[in-house]
Design an enzyme around this catalytic site. Structure first.
Site, PDB file in Angstrom:
ATOM      1  N   ASP A 135      -3.746   8.073   7.657  1.00 23.18           N
ATOM      2  CA  ASP A 135      -4.693   7.219   8.374  1.00 23.18           C
ATOM      3  C   ASP A 135      -3.927   6.379   9.393  1.00 23.18           C
ATOM      4  O   ASP A 135      -2.786   6.699   9.727  1.00 23.18           O
ATOM      5  CB  ASP A 135      -5.548   6.380   7.408  1.00 23.18           C
ATOM      6  N   HIS A 176      -0.896   4.708   7.188  1.00 21.44           N
ATOM      7  CA  HIS A 176      -0.299   5.278   5.984  1.00 21.44           C
ATOM      8  C   HIS A 176       0.004   6.766   6.137  1.00 21.44           C
ATOM      9  O   HIS A 176      -0.552   7.438   7.009  1.00 21.44           O
ATOM     10  CB  HIS A 176      -1.239   5.041   4.793  1.00 21.44           C
ATOM     11  N   SER A 203       0.807  -1.224   0.000  1.00 21.94           N
ATOM     12  CA  SER A 203       0.000   0.000   0.000  1.00 21.94           C
ATOM     13  C   SER A 203       0.836   1.267   0.000  1.00 21.94           C
ATOM     14  O   SER A 203       0.337   2.335  -0.361  1.00 21.94           O
ATOM     15  CB  SER A 203      -0.944   0.015   1.211  1.00 21.94           C
TER      16      SER A 203
END
Length: 376
Positions: free
Chosen positions: A342, A345, A54
């Site tokens: 978040d 991340h 990610s």
């Protein structure tokens, strides 16, 4: 009157025919010019191929059968730069987007994006949730092995067919290959009911991860790749989503990533000796992120522990966007002031800062991605 009406009708018909051909030939000329421009590859050109999780996923998970835990194609993701969600796990651009800009390349699209079949500039294979091990979040992500398979079977074949075997091979050797993978292999031990540690010691498990990464690197090398960039693993045990109630880091998880980073550095040193022409850049992502979490003001930030988007203590509940089971979430006013976007991340601002460091490098001979792009 009938003659005049007929004459007017013929004139209108001729005008319609004229305008049809005028716009048709203009469209063709613009389209052909665009095609020529799109396919022209500068003489000094290094493509950019991206593998990972990610941290680098530009939207591949938008196009696979997975859950919202591994997707970011909903608001408020993407709000800062793109003004809409793209699938990137941030409020805006990622490290790889900035590196492409520094290398004078366009944004590198996700490999699975519909209609994307031109690979002269590169491709992004990264998939949120992916690990070096096939067992990591199996069935919900594009594992590293599959990412490498896509690269070898589709991209290398396409380049050699499109440009000829010799020219295509030259493009593969000139390209830069960026890897950021492994975080999920260790996080999954704590987030799932993994049974791996019942049959493997801590050191054995790390060796499995490093071994799979080594195999993937060698497969790219065997396909003609020679220039590689790597990010070591961040202190994920100190992310908002992994901190304990007292604000402390999950030290057991951090211990895994610390040993992994030592093994990664040794692996790359060994590969440089074993593989002729192998060049690499290794960025100390771990130290750079730690410095910013502990001293945010030094880097123009205000918050190093609490996420911009989420809920709970440190906004560590992974609820950003309200589509992951928990509907409630809070959103900060200015993501640029935060390290974390978040629960796990980073913000675009952080990605940009890290990209500048990754591009320029430091005093270490294995630190500059700029050098790899400019070594044609």
């Amino acid at each position: 009157m009938a003659t005049q009406s007929t004459w007017r009708g013929q004139l209108i018909e001729l005008l319609l025919i004229f305008f049809f051909f005028f716009f048709f030939f203009n469209f063709i000329s613009i389209y052909c010019f665009a095609e020529v421009e799109f396919n022209v590859v500068p003489e000094k050109h290094a493509a950019f191929f991206i593998f990972g999780d990610s941290f680098l996923d530009a939207g591949n998970n938008n196009y696979i059968n997975t859950t919202t835990l591994d997707q970011a194609n909903f608001w408020p993701y993407g709000q800062t730069h793109f003004r809409l969600p793209t699938g990137r796990f941030s409020d805006g651009r990622l490290v790889s987007d900035f590196i492409a800009e520094f290398a004078k390349l366009p944004l590198i699209p996700p490999f699975l994006q519909p209609g994307f079949h031109h690979y002269h500039n590169g491709a992004n294979f990264a998939s949120a949730g992916a690990g070096a091990l096939s067992e990591t979040f199996h069935g919900s992500v594009i594992e590293l092995k599959a990412q490498i398979k896509y690269f070898r079977e589709v991209v290398v074949t396409w380049l050699k067919r499109k440009s000829g075997k010799a020219e295509g091979g030259l493009m593969v050797s000139k390209a830069v290959y960026l890897f950021s993978i492994g975080t999920n292999d260790y996080m999954s031990l704590f987030l799932t009911n993994s049974t791996f540690l019942k049959s493997h010691s801590k050191s054995q498990y790390i060796e499995l991860v490093i071994g799979n990464l080594s195999t993937s690197i060698k497969e790219v090398y065997d396909s003609g790749g020679r220039k590689f960039g790597f990010l070591n693993l961040p202190p994920i045990g100190c992310s908002p989503g992994m901190r304990d109630e007292d604000g402390g880091c999950l030290e057991e998880l951090s211990a895994y990533t610390s040993v992994h980073n030592q093994r990664l550095a040794k692996l790359l040193q060994d590969l440089e000796k074993q593989l002729k022409g192998f060049k690499y850049s290794l960025y100390d992502f771990s130290s750079s992120l730690t410095h910013r979490m502990e001293n945010p003001f030094k880097y123009g930030l205000k918050e190093g522990k609490e996420a911009c988007c989420g809920t709970g203590r440190f906004r560590g509940v992974f609820s950003c966007g309200g589509r992951r089971g928990v509907k409630e979430f809070e959103l900060c006013r200015n993501p640029n002031e935060h390290v974390f976007w978040d629960s796990y991340h980073l913000t675009e601002n952080l990605h940009k800062q890290l990209a500048h460091e990754l591009w320029r490098g430091s005093s270490s001979r294995h630190s500059s991605l700029k050098y790899l792009f400019q070594t044609i």
